[in-house]
Design a protein around this motif. Sequence first.
Motif, mmCIF file in Angstrom:
data_model
loop_
_atom_site.group_PDB
_atom_site.id
_atom_site.type_symbol
_atom_site.label_atom_id
_atom_site.label_comp_id
_atom_site.label_asym_id
_atom_site.label_seq_id
_atom_site.Cartn_x
_atom_site.Cartn_y
_atom_site.Cartn_z
ATOM 1 N N ASP A 165 60.905 -33.838 -57.174
ATOM 2 C CA ASP A 165 60.456 -34.961 -56.345
ATOM 3 C C ASP A 165 58.944 -35.121 -56.343
ATOM 4 O OD1 ASP A 165 63.154 -35.415 -55.612
ATOM 5 O OD2 ASP A 165 63.002 -33.913 -54.020
ATOM 6 N N GLY A 166 58.345 -34.964 -57.514
ATOM 7 C CA GLY A 166 56.904 -35.160 -57.627
ATOM 8 C C GLY A 166 56.069 -33.986 -57.162
ATOM 9 N N LYS A 167 56.712 -32.892 -56.789
ATOM 10 C CA LYS A 167 56.005 -31.684 -56.375
ATOM 11 C C LYS A 167 56.226 -30.605 -57.433
ATOM 12 C CE LYS A 167 56.478 -32.843 -51.491
ATOM 13 N NZ LYS A 167 56.956 -32.412 -50.148
ATOM 14 N N TRP A 168 55.305 -29.628 -57.428
ATOM 15 C CA TRP A 168 55.318 -28.631 -58.494
ATOM 16 C C TRP A 168 55.199 -27.221 -57.918
ATOM 17 C CZ3 TRP A 168 56.253 -30.032 -63.503
ATOM 18 C CH2 TRP A 168 56.243 -31.410 -63.748
ATOM 19 N N GLY A 169 55.732 -26.277 -58.686
ATOM 20 C CA GLY A 169 55.763 -24.900 -58.219
ATOM 21 C C GLY A 169 54.416 -24.215 -58.229
#
Length: 437
Positions: A191-195
Amino acid sequence: MRRTRAAAAVTVSLLASVTACGGGSADSGGGSNTAPKELTYWASNQGPDIAADQAVLGPELKKFEQRTGIKVKLEVVPWPDLLNRILAATVSGQGPDVLNIGNTWSSSLQATGALLPWDAGNVAAIGGKDRFVASAIGSAGATGKDPAAVPLYSMSYALYYNKKMFREAGIEKPPATWDEMVTTGRKLSADGKWGLGAEGSNLANNIHQAFVLSKQHGAEFFDAAGKPAFDTPANVEAVKQYVDLMAKDKIIAPGNAEYDKNQSLQDFAGGKTAMVLWQSAASSFKAHGMKEGDWGVAPVPVPAGGTPGTGTNTNSMVAGINLAVFRNTDNIDGALKFVKFMTGDEEQKILNKAYGSVPPVKAAQSDPAFATEDLTVLRDTLATSAAPLPQVPEESQFETTVGTAIKELFADAAAGRPVTTESVKAKLTKAQQQMPN
């Protein structure tokens, strides 16, 4: 070194030409006192911006002036410019009296002959070597030589994680191994977020990460004789492992390939990235609107089955800022007084509290301010599982050539071009060929 900063480009010819600098005679060996009432100080950018550094350092320099009658002219130099500024000053003779250097540059700048050696007499003038933590002194110059600088701020890398993002993803604890990092990072990358965040265009940060992974693979970037050994199979695998966090594992955003000015910290604070590998990040997080308790801190991951330690379980380089004096300063007595002031027990508490770093002066570490979760992890890492970058004269070129190779590999990954063992080896071989013979 501090935070993510771009290593300045260093040419072999420039390094070879450096012999002296500053305001005194190049042959004086220990400076002069022709300007006893003033000092020029180049400070590195430690805070969120230059204005923040000026606000921290201004009152302390005024305090020094009130005590000694010596006025200090301050210039805060951005990290992308600092090394080139230092090298240009050594050639032109127009440099400061005292300056900050990243501790990874100590041996390279020492080899130029431009810095005042901290021999027994000079060290005695600031209270003796035993005041400092051994690992910090170990990153102040080549083995067997008098240190080229004095430790000012100590740091190490840690894994910072966004507690809210972990809760929302149902993740109970931070990853302790690289396998867990990939698994956890994939759960968070949606959802457009990254680890995980990275600074793919930041040459120095690239080196720091590659160095740790190289140690974990049982490798070295320089052999026992001090010769470059960049493209060994283990080093190739170490660099590929790092770039694969974007290229194969897909837990680093492709846009991070262009980051070189702490943008990954802004992403972390803004809830766009769940983890970053960083040195002493708390003050920057607060500057970007986070509050104590919004983030957690854990040791940098190690290989499966291991725990942080030495050798293949090393999980940080020995990071920090050193304070150096140009050999031919025109206020040598004032410069020594200034270094003594900046490394004094009380001043060490003030400065390291302001920057969220660990005092390299042992007595200052007893202050309760350095017992926070963040600093406890950093201090324990420095004491038990951090290793100094190669203390060789060519270290600066190493940062530039291998750091650039990794930058180019991140660019390939971001563009969807394959990052293979062969392409990594080719980049590292090219970097090795660019080093002096």
